[in-house]
Design an enzyme around this catalytic site. Structure first.
Site, short mmCIF file in Angstrom:
data_model
loop_
_atom_site.label_atom_id
_atom_site.label_comp_id
_atom_site.label_asym_id
_atom_site.label_seq_id
_atom_site.Cartn_x
_atom_site.Cartn_y
_atom_site.Cartn_z
N ASP A 541 32.49 38.19 50.04
CA ASP A 541 33.29 38.39 48.60
C ASP A 541 34.52 38.23 49.20
O ASP A 541 35.43 39.20 49.75
CB ASP A 541 32.94 39.72 48.58
CG ASP A 541 33.59 40.30 47.13
OD1 ASP A 541 34.64 39.44 46.70
OD2 ASP A 541 33.40 41.19 46.50
N HIS A 542 35.00 37.10 48.44
CA HIS A 542 36.59 36.79 48.97
C HIS A 542 37.62 37.66 48.42
O HIS A 542 38.94 37.63 48.98
CB HIS A 542 36.65 35.26 48.29
CG HIS A 542 37.68 34.41 49.25
ND1 HIS A 542 38.39 35.22 50.41
CD2 HIS A 542 38.20 33.34 49.36
CE1 HIS A 542 39.31 34.45 51.01
NE2 HIS A 542 39.10 33.11 50.46
#
Ligand code: CAO
Length: 569
Positions: A541-542
């Protein structure tokens, strides 16, 4: 008490018209002009208003009845102040029938009277026509509720120009002559009167209306010099002072218009094509409801007030639009149009997968990072444990080693053992290490969670993960077995492939994809040597994990898997 007999008013050419809505009941107190019932023919609908204020008595019609002019509908006990006639003298709900001008011998195909009159006023070959509101009979003014054309648009005779609506009827105003709209001088919501200029049109000469007997239209606004004024819709001649005649005219006109539409198929606006009465249209506008969006439950799909209520109720009950609501939807395709198909219902697990994957994909900005672990030493070690595996009745595949290595890596990189708080402003760092294992079952994909992996031996990890996978396949997992995961490992190593991009199992922030071990050339600093390598793909999850963190995580993990001594320490 004055008893007023209410009868069906003049319906133009229509007879045997269906009662589709009764808006009052026995004892209902009604105001003058309040709608009593709605009638509908094949082509149009109209509302019958109360001629006086009072109390409704003795309703003589029911839904579905077919009625014609003069049919007794009900009695109203008029309020004392009303000056209606006594019982026996029937009072028409709407006044006498419309005296419609005789149609020409050409029959239905003949041009309508006022248009003809206007045509005669226009010199042959005139380029520009001023568009005027047609005679509205006894209706003082009508509201523009739809504009179906724009300036610059080419229009065909008979196509919808706009929709006007008075208190009791709505009518579509057709284009009188084929040509190009130069200007539309009114806007939706404007109130217009008969003869008012509503725009202008450049004609295609061949389509000019034929010359006909002179009968000039009433024009409140004088036409612009050098142009021809044309009331855009024709109507029958209405006797001055005829109460309700306008409604009858509109009703009849609507029938003609729809009949023409049926033959020439012009393209009216979306709302104008919705099958609904004026009261329903008005209610829809008051509620801000887009009529074409409402499913009509009446005959031939007619939208009733009840449909509006159901629509509004459903919209209010619907969850507030999430970001996903703004996304374009995948078009529906009739696959059967291209060949035979079979439709199979999805099971509960498969449906949950649809929801979970969509939710994660839409909420989590995914990035996937790839690497190859040199697991030659690990594989040699694993091969050397064959006898012990047999003795223990336990099997060590590469997966337990990967799980152990992930647990160690999570300890060193706590940001991966975390979840973003719903407010997006905090990170919840977990002090435990529970890892989910993606398991393929006949019912679909499930992710049982192996607890405290960081505190377990590789033997325990192997035995417990196998036991979880078995229970998953036998549908023996409990809900608790699938909760509390910090990170997920999805292994397709036994299946094949060189790499894939797994979807983060939100609210976790990362997932490791494990692909098939294979011998690949590895540079040892001097030469390429054949080594057993394990492809790994880390999706994250950036929002929570940046690329450098992910690079460090994967490098650490690859290092552990490449050095069995460090892993098992
Ligand atoms: N490369 C090469 N071979 C591998 C391997 C890899 N990365 N991982 C496992 N194998 C081998 C095993 O060594 C075993 O070989 P042998 O039969 O010769 O001993 C064989 O593949 C089968 O292994 P397994 O599947 O029984 O055991 P596992 O520990 O690898 O996996 C489990 C356990 C539960 C993950 C597995 O049973 C399963 O369900 N796999 C499917 C995973 C899946 O569907 N993932 C989908 C993810 S979608 O996002």
């Amino acid at each position: 008490m004055k008893q007023v007999q209410v009868r069906i008013p003049a319906l133009g050419n229509a007879t045997d018209v269906e009662v589709i809505e009764i808006a009052v009941a026995e004892g209902t107190l009604v105001a003058a002009e309040q709608t009593l019932l709605t009638l509908e023919s094949d082509k149009a609908s109209m509302e019958v208003p109360a001629p006086v204020a009072g109390t409704v008595r003795g309703i003589r019609v029911k839904l579905g009845d077919r009625v014609s002019e003069g049919h007794a509908i009900l009695v109203i006990e008029a309020d004392e102040t009303d000056e209606a006639d006594e019982t026996d003298e029937a009072v028409e709900a709407e006044a006498p029938a419309v005296a419609v001008a005789e149609e020409s011998a050409a029959g239905a195909a003949a041009p309508e009277p006022e248009v003809v009159a206007a045509g005669s006023a226009a010199p042959a070959g005139a380029d520009t026509i001023e568009l005027l509101v047609p005679d509205l009979g006894n209706v003082d003014a009508a509201e523009v509720i739809e504009l179906a054309v724009r300036a610059g648009e080419r229009v065909a005779e008979g196509a919808a120009l706009m929709v006007l609506e008075s208190d009791k009827a709505s009518m579509e105003v057709p284009v009188p002559v084929t040509g190009e709209i130069i200007e539309i001088a009114v806007a939706v919501g404007d109130r217009v009167v008969a003869g008012q200029r509503i725009g202008s049109l450049r004609t295609a000469h061949a389509a000019l209306p034929p010359t006909a007997p002179p009968q000039a239209p009433k024009a409140a606004t004088p036409p612009v010099a050098g142009t021809t004024a044309v009331p855009v819709a024709a109507a029958g001649k209405v006797a001055e002072g005829d109460a309700g005649a306008a409604i009858s005219r509109v009703f009849e006109k609507e029938q003609r218009r729809l009949a023409e539409q049926h033959h020439s198929a012009p393209a009216p606006s979306a709302a104008a094509t919705v099958y609904a009465g004026p009261a329903v249209r008005q209610l829809a506008r008051e509620l801000g409801v887009d009529l074409p969006a409402v499913r009509g439950s009446g005959p031939k799909g007619r939208v009733r007030k009840e449909d509006l209520r159901v629509y509004v109720k459903e919209r209010l009950a619907a969850p507030p639009p999430a970001p996903v609501a703004a996304l374009p939807t995948i078009p529906e395709v009739d696959f059967a149009a291209f060949g035979p198909v079979e439709t199979v219902a999805l099971g509960a697990i498969q449906k949950a997968t649809v929801t979970n994957m969509t939710r994660s994909w839409l909420n989590v900005p995914h990035v996937t990072q790839f690497d190859l672990a040199d697991v030659g030493d690990l594989e040699d070690f694993r091969a050397g444990l064959k006898a012990e595996m047999q003795a223990r009745g336990n099997k060590l595949t590469p997966l337990p080693f990967v799980l152990l290595a992930v647990a160690r890596t999570l300890r060193e990189h706590p940001r991966f053992n975390a979840s973003l708080a719903p407010d997006g402003a905090q990170l919840v760092l977990k002090q435990y290490c529970h890892i989910g294992i993606a398991v393929d079952t006949p019912q679909g994909l499930v992710v049982p969670v192996l607890r405290d992996v960081d505190r377990k031996s590789v033997w325990d990890i192997a035995a417990e993960s196998r036991e979880l996978a078995e229970r998953a396949r036998n549908r023996k997992l409990k809900l608790a077995d699938m909760q509390g995961g910090c990170f997920t490992v999805s292994s397709l190593g036994s299946v094949g492939g060189e790499g894939f991009t797994p979807i983060v199992n939100a609210p976790e922030v990362a997932i490791l994809g494990v692909s098939k071990l294979a011998i690949r050339p590895v540079w040892n600093g001097r030469e390429f040597v054949p080594r057993q390598t394990l492809p790994l793909s880390l999706s994250y999850d950036h929002r929570v994990v940046n690329g450098a963190d992910a690079g460090n995580f994967l490098t650490f993990l690859v290092g552990l898997l490449g050095d069995i001594r460090r892993l098992l320490l």
